[in-house]
Design a protein around this motif. Structure first.
Motif, PDB file in Angstrom:
ATOM      1  N   ASP A 185       9.978   0.081  -5.902  1.00 36.50           N
ATOM      2  CA  ASP A 185       9.933  -1.362  -5.634  1.00 36.50           C
ATOM      3  C   ASP A 185      10.417  -1.661  -4.219  1.00 36.50           C
ATOM      4  O   ASP A 185      10.990  -0.809  -3.537  1.00 36.50           O
ATOM      5  CB  ASP A 185      10.764  -2.130  -6.666  1.00 36.50           C
ATOM      6  N   LEU A 186      10.177  -2.902  -3.801  1.00 39.90           N
ATOM      7  CA  LEU A 186      10.504  -3.300  -2.437  1.00 39.90           C
ATOM      8  C   LEU A 186      12.005  -3.292  -2.188  1.00 39.90           C
ATOM      9  O   LEU A 186      12.454  -2.966  -1.087  1.00 39.90           O
ATOM     10  CB  LEU A 186       9.921  -4.686  -2.144  1.00 39.90           C
TER      11      LEU A 186
ATOM     12  N   VAL B 125      19.071   0.984  -8.531  1.00 40.90           N
ATOM     13  CA  VAL B 125      18.104   1.950  -7.991  1.00 40.90           C
ATOM     14  C   VAL B 125      17.792   2.986  -9.069  1.00 40.90           C
ATOM     15  O   VAL B 125      18.701   3.580  -9.658  1.00 40.90           O
ATOM     16  CB  VAL B 125      18.663   2.640  -6.728  1.00 40.90           C
ATOM     17  N   ARG B 126      16.526   3.190  -9.334  1.00 43.32           N
ATOM     18  CA  ARG B 126      16.117   4.184 -10.325  1.00 43.32           C
ATOM     19  C   ARG B 126      16.373   5.581  -9.777  1.00 43.32           C
ATOM     20  O   ARG B 126      15.951   5.916  -8.667  1.00 43.32           O
ATOM     21  CB  ARG B 126      14.633   4.006 -10.653  1.00 43.32           C
ATOM     22  N   THR B 127      17.064   6.402 -10.540  1.00 48.55           N
ATOM     23  CA  THR B 127      17.304   7.790 -10.161  1.00 48.55           C
ATOM     24  C   THR B 127      17.017   8.689 -11.346  1.00 48.55           C
ATOM     25  O   THR B 127      17.043   8.249 -12.503  1.00 48.55           O
ATOM     26  CB  THR B 127      18.765   8.018  -9.698  1.00 48.55           C
ATOM     27  N   HIS B 128      16.717   9.960 -11.058  1.00 49.72           N
ATOM     28  CA  HIS B 128      16.502  10.945 -12.109  1.00 49.72           C
ATOM     29  C   HIS B 128      17.119  12.266 -11.695  1.00 49.72           C
ATOM     30  O   HIS B 128      17.043  12.667 -10.526  1.00 49.72           O
ATOM     31  CB  HIS B 128      15.009  11.149 -12.396  1.00 49.72           C
TER      32      HIS B 128
ATOM     33  N   VAL C  40       0.820  -1.215   0.000  1.00 50.04           N
ATOM     34  CA  VAL C  40       0.000   0.000   0.000  1.00 50.04           C
ATOM     35  C   VAL C  40       0.855   1.268   0.000  1.00 50.04           C
ATOM     36  O   VAL C  40       0.383   2.332  -0.411  1.00 50.04           O
ATOM     37  CB  VAL C  40      -0.986   0.028   1.201  1.00 50.04           C
ATOM     38  N   LEU C  41       2.095   1.174   0.430  1.00 50.25           N
ATOM     39  CA  LEU C  41       2.984   2.341   0.431  1.00 50.25           C
ATOM     40  C   LEU C  41       3.542   2.653  -0.955  1.00 50.25           C
ATOM     41  O   LEU C  41       3.546   3.817  -1.392  1.00 50.25           O
ATOM     42  CB  LEU C  41       4.138   2.113   1.416  1.00 50.25           C
ATOM     43  N   LEU C  42       4.026   1.642  -1.656  1.00 45.66           N
ATOM     44  CA  LEU C  42       4.733   1.879  -2.915  1.00 45.66           C
ATOM     45  C   LEU C  42       3.902   2.633  -3.955  1.00 45.66           C
ATOM     46  O   LEU C  42       4.454   3.480  -4.679  1.00 45.66           O
ATOM     47  CB  LEU C  42       5.247   0.556  -3.485  1.00 45.66           C
ATOM     48  N   PRO C  43       2.580   2.387  -4.069  1.00 46.09           N
ATOM     49  CA  PRO C  43       1.816   3.192  -5.031  1.00 46.09           C
ATOM     50  C   PRO C  43       1.854   4.686  -4.736  1.00 46.09           C
ATOM     51  O   PRO C  43       1.726   5.504  -5.656  1.00 46.09           O
ATOM     52  CB  PRO C  43       0.395   2.629  -4.905  1.00 46.09           C
TER      53      PRO C  43
END
Length: 300
Positions: A106-107, A80-83, A43-46
């Motif tokens: 993601d977890l 890890v996705r970064t921008h 429920v947190l990740l969204p």
């Protein structure tokens, strides 16, 4: 330093100091914090998806020093996705007008952040596109901050006023306990062509706050000066600024107890407006029980 290699959704992470106490008052350990974030992740990740995340870290527990962290730190895993997100110069810390934010989708990334004692996860009201460019905000937030002796009871009363004021502008909203002192109200906004930018949402939130201050001057203030707040609920409209962040729903807080920014139902807020003992900030164990029983009441 005790370390453990764990596999999280195909990613290998090194987890350390699971028995380290991060909340001395309750004896809550780092292992329990990691367990909370793992269990609440569906429920947190969204609520974190596609949002640049600012962390507040307590490496020595909540009774020690903390620090804000925006840039992805040295040693950030390559997966890890970064921008690179444009920002104003003094905020970037990089000298080039950008911040390289992590995006927690993601977890594995969530577990990596929790292992760094990033107890609080703060996000903007906008998301990034595939190229890391900020979109217009997809929501408006109003932070209800009580000045003593006002508390959650008064916040609940004011929340109902804000709900009506937003409804008059064709906007619904969802209440969230802040995990600290007050409440947050989130109103989803239309996106795409013609949608409001951060200046527009800030102006709208300020308009609501100022209108309610005129209608209820004994209970509501839109003025940031703390001297003006005793006994009133400050409607903080400024968190809609493109550079500001708000604690994410379901994030822990770095308080004495492991409280959480916990979504509520409007029935609960209405009860809190009637009964000054009906509402209290919720701990991570209470929130996990709620999620198991109710799911994500924010989405509901």
């Amino acid at each position: 330093m005790s370390e453990l290699q764990v596999d999280v959704e195909g990613r290998t992470l090194t987890i350390s100091n699971l028995d380290k106490v991060l909340y001395p008052r309750t004896g809550t350990t780092k292992g329990e914090v990691l367990n909370y974030y793992a269990q609440v992740s569906p429920v947190l990740l969204p609520h974190l998806k596609d949002r640049a995340v600012t962390r507040i870290r307590w490496p020595h527990g909540v009774e020690g020093a903390s620090f804000f962290e925006k840039n992805a730190p040295a040693g950030t895993p390559s997966w890890v996705r970064t921008h690179e997100v444009p920002t104003t110069g003094s905020r970037s810390g990089r000298g080039d007008g950008t911040i390289r934010f992590p995006i927690c989708d993601d977890l594995a990334t969530l577990t990596w952040l929790a292992n760094l004692a990033a107890l609080e996860l703060h996000v903007h009201q906008w998301t990034v596109d595939a190229k890391g460019r900020p979109r217009n905000p997809d929501r408006l937030v109003i932070d209800l901050d009580p000045g003593e002796p006002a508390g959650l009871h008064e916040c609940a009363q004011v929340a109902l006023m804000v709900r009506d004021a937003l409804a008059a502008r064709d906007l619904g909203c969802t209440p969230v306990l802040s995990g600290s002192k007050g409440l947050h109200l989130y109103a989803p906004l239309p996106t795409g062509r013609g949608s409001l930018d951060s200046d527009g949402t800030t102006a709208l939130a300020k308009e609501v706050a100022e209108d309610l201050m005129k209608e209820h001057p004994d209970l509501v203030t839109s003025v940031m000066t703390k001297a003006k707040r005793p006994g009133k609920v400050f409607l903080d409209w400024s968190q809609n600024s493109g550079s500001k962040t708000t604690i994410s729903p379901y994030s822990l807080r770095g308080r004495e107890r492991p409280t959480v920014a916990a979504p509520l139902t409007w029935d609960e807020v209405e009860e809190g407006a009637e009964d000054d003992l009906a509402l209290e900030q919720l701990t991570m164990d209470q929130v996990l029980e709620r999620v198991a029983e109710l799911g994500d009441v924010f989405e509901a």
